[in-house]
Scaffold this motif. Structure first.
Motif, PDB file in Angstrom:
ATOM      1  N   UNK A 196       0.829  -1.190   0.000  1.00 33.95           N
ATOM      2  CA  UNK A 196       0.000   0.000   0.000  1.00 33.95           C
ATOM      3  C   UNK A 196       0.873   1.254   0.000  1.00 33.95           C
ATOM      4  N   UNK A 197       0.341   2.315  -0.617  1.00 28.32           N
ATOM      5  CA  UNK A 197       1.052   3.581  -0.718  1.00 28.32           C
ATOM      6  C   UNK A 197       0.133   4.727  -0.329  1.00 28.32           C
ATOM      7  N   UNK A 198       0.722   5.807   0.146  1.00 23.40           N
ATOM      8  CA  UNK A 198       0.041   7.094   0.239  1.00 23.40           C
ATOM      9  C   UNK A 198       0.481   7.910  -0.971  1.00 23.40           C
ATOM     10  N   UNK A 242      -3.719   3.550  -1.105  1.00 21.93           N
ATOM     11  CA  UNK A 242      -4.155   2.682  -2.202  1.00 21.93           C
ATOM     12  C   UNK A 242      -3.130   1.570  -2.452  1.00 21.93           C
ATOM     13  N   UNK A 243      -3.557   0.471  -3.081  1.00 23.90           N
ATOM     14  CA  UNK A 243      -2.605  -0.580  -3.447  1.00 23.90           C
ATOM     15  C   UNK A 243      -1.733  -0.137  -4.617  1.00 23.90           C
ATOM     16  N   UNK A 255       0.543  11.172 -10.368  1.00 20.88           N
ATOM     17  CA  UNK A 255       0.475  11.016  -8.916  1.00 20.88           C
ATOM     18  C   UNK A 255       1.895  10.934  -8.383  1.00 20.88           C
ATOM     19  N   UNK A 256       2.069  11.370  -7.117  1.00 19.66           N
ATOM     20  CA  UNK A 256       3.371  11.273  -6.460  1.00 19.66           C
ATOM     21  C   UNK A 256       3.203  10.562  -5.127  1.00 19.66           C
ATOM     22  N   UNK A 257       4.173   9.706  -4.763  1.00 15.77           N
ATOM     23  CA  UNK A 257       4.096   9.046  -3.462  1.00 15.77           C
ATOM     24  C   UNK A 257       4.369  10.032  -2.332  1.00 15.77           C
ATOM     25  N   UNK A 258       3.760   9.750  -1.192  1.00 12.80           N
ATOM     26  CA  UNK A 258       3.911  10.593  -0.013  1.00 12.80           C
ATOM     27  C   UNK A 258       4.412   9.728   1.143  1.00 12.80           C
ATOM     28  N   UNK A 259       5.414  10.208   1.863  1.00 16.49           N
ATOM     29  CA  UNK A 259       5.940   9.509   3.045  1.00 16.49           C
ATOM     30  C   UNK A 259       6.163   8.023   2.757  1.00 16.49           C
TER      31      UNK A 259
END
Length: 298
Positions: free
Chosen positions: A162-164, A240-241, A254-258
């Motif tokens: 999972x990602x933020x 989200x997955x 989209x960009x990943x966060x933390x």
């Protein structure tokens, strides 16, 4: 394998409580059944039956031996069925249940499957409804999470994480969070399970960075595609997955966060009814997807 005729005579006699009935099933005389069992008793060194003029009854030792011998014969029957089915060309309709967002990982590999097995007709049901594989007549279901149903067989397909993530426009406007506490200043696009009505949470564990963090929900959706669309439109940060947002991350929409703040991983399985004989069409489908899906996550 010298004991096999005796084991067969023993199991059939125990099932019928009669040497004569067992003989009719096996196509031999009752005396031949009795002699075969006598040789087996001599071989194992215990008495397996209490005999009377009209019927036979298992001894305590015979009861234990019967359960093991019946499983042996069942396994032999399964082995014969497997060899017989291996000679058949997989064909017919195959009903497959997949989560709604599963089309993203399943459909890209199906052209190869169709080339390999053109006589299999795929009937795909994309739904977040948790199907009852046995009651609803589904051949194979692709599921994530735990598998408590003991009536099902399962094969691991692979992990996902999972990602933020958020859109660049959202992050430019609201600022990019640098630590967990910064998330309290942000809006979130949340997923609500259609079956339970509960919001999806993520595992924060005992990491002190998460202590006291409270999230503000901007939009709730009961469909992951809607969560993705709302996130792309800049409504907030989503959990989200990875396979859902892989294309958007590559495209930069989209960009990943933390990224280092989450260690959550999920697991997908192929499940099917634990009926004793596995049909060729189910076997080749499960083998195929187990070798093709989620390779990037391994």
């Amino acid at each position: 394998m010298d004991s096999l005729p005796g084991i067969l005579a023993f199991v059939r006699s125990a099932e019928a409580s009669s040497f004569a009935a067992a003989g009719r099933v096996l196509g031999i005389s009752p005396s031949a059944v009795g002699k075969s069992i006598a040789r087996l008793e001599a071989s194992v060194g215990v008495r397996l039956f209490q005999r009377s003029t009209r019927k036979v009854r298992l001894t305590a030792e015979g009861e234990l031996f019967f359960e093991r011998c019946r499983r042996i014969l069942d396994d032999l029957a399964d082995a014969e069925a497997m060899l017989s089915q291996a000679a058949q060309s997989p064909r017919g309709k195959l009903r497959v249940s997949v989560p709604t967002i599963g089309y993203r990982f399943l459909l890209p590999v199906l052209p190869e499957f169709r080339r390999l097995y053109p006589e299999i007709e795929l009937d795909l049901d994309f739904s977040d409804h948790m199907v009852d594989v046995i009651e609803e007549g589904v051949d194979v279901a692709i599921r994530s999470g735990s598998l408590p149903d003991s009536r099902l067989m399962a094969r691991r397909l692979g992990p996902f994480r999972f990602l933020l993530c958020a859109s660049p426009a959202y992050l430019d406007a609201r600022g990019e969070p640098r630590q967990a506490m910064d998330l309290q200043r942000h809006a979130f696009v949340r997923y609500r399970f259609a079956t339970t009505g509960k919001l999806m949470e993520w595992e924060r564990g005992s990491d002190p960075r998460w202590q006291g963090v409270r999230l503000s929900t901007a939009i709730t959706c009961n469909n992951m595609e809607a969560v993705l669309a709302a996130t792309l439109d800049g409504h907030g940060i989503a959990y989200v997955p990875d396979f859902l947002v892989r294309d958007a991350l590559r495209a930069g929409t989209l960009r990943p966060v933390l990224e280092d703040a989450l260690a959550d991983r999920g697991q997908f399985w192929a499940v099917w009814s634990s009926s004793r004989q596995l049909s060729p069409k189910i076997r080749v489908f499960v083998d195929f997807i187990a070798g093709r899906l989620f390779r990037e996550a391994d």
